[in-house]
Design a protein around this motif. Structure first.
Motif: not given
Length: 118
Positions: A42, A44-51, A54
């Motif tokens: 979760k 990592r998703a926030v860091e990458l701007g992804q869900t 994804q």
């Protein structure tokens, strides 16, 4: 934690008015993810701007590509247990047979151990 992967279904009409349907053959799946791993994913998703979906799908695709690439590596002649043709031809001609006066590998190893012990 349980994670749900969703199905995608796209329907619409072509330019000529006839309907078309594209189905991504995916399926909903429930996966039991340890809480520590879920939190890392979760973040990592926030860091990458992804869900999270994804990130999970991208990671899964990378893992499967890696496995496929490892399986497709060419196998060397050594691993196949076959000699190169030129080497096999020379061996058949007797090029690698010991000559009179040659020492065996056991004798050489014994001499090396004796030298190192002294």
């Amino acid at each position: 934690m349980f994670f749900l992967i969703e199905t995608t279904l796209f329907t619409g009409r072509r330019i000529d008015g006839f309907p078309f349907c594209r189905i991504d053959f995916s399926m909903k799946t429930i996966i039991d993810i340890p809480e520590r791993l879920y939190k890392k994913a979760k973040i990592r998703a926030v860091e990458l701007g992804q869900t999270l979906k994804q990130v999970v799908l991208t990671s899964l695709e990378k893992e499967l590509k890696t496995l496929t690439a490892l399986q497709e590596k060419p196998v060397s002649c050594w691993a196949k247990g076959k000699l190169l043709p030129e080497f096999a031809r020379l061996q058949a001609l007797g090029a690698f047979k010991p000559k009179p006066g040659d020492r065996s590998i056991d004798d050489i190893i014994y001499d090396i151990k004796a030298d190192s012990a002294a």
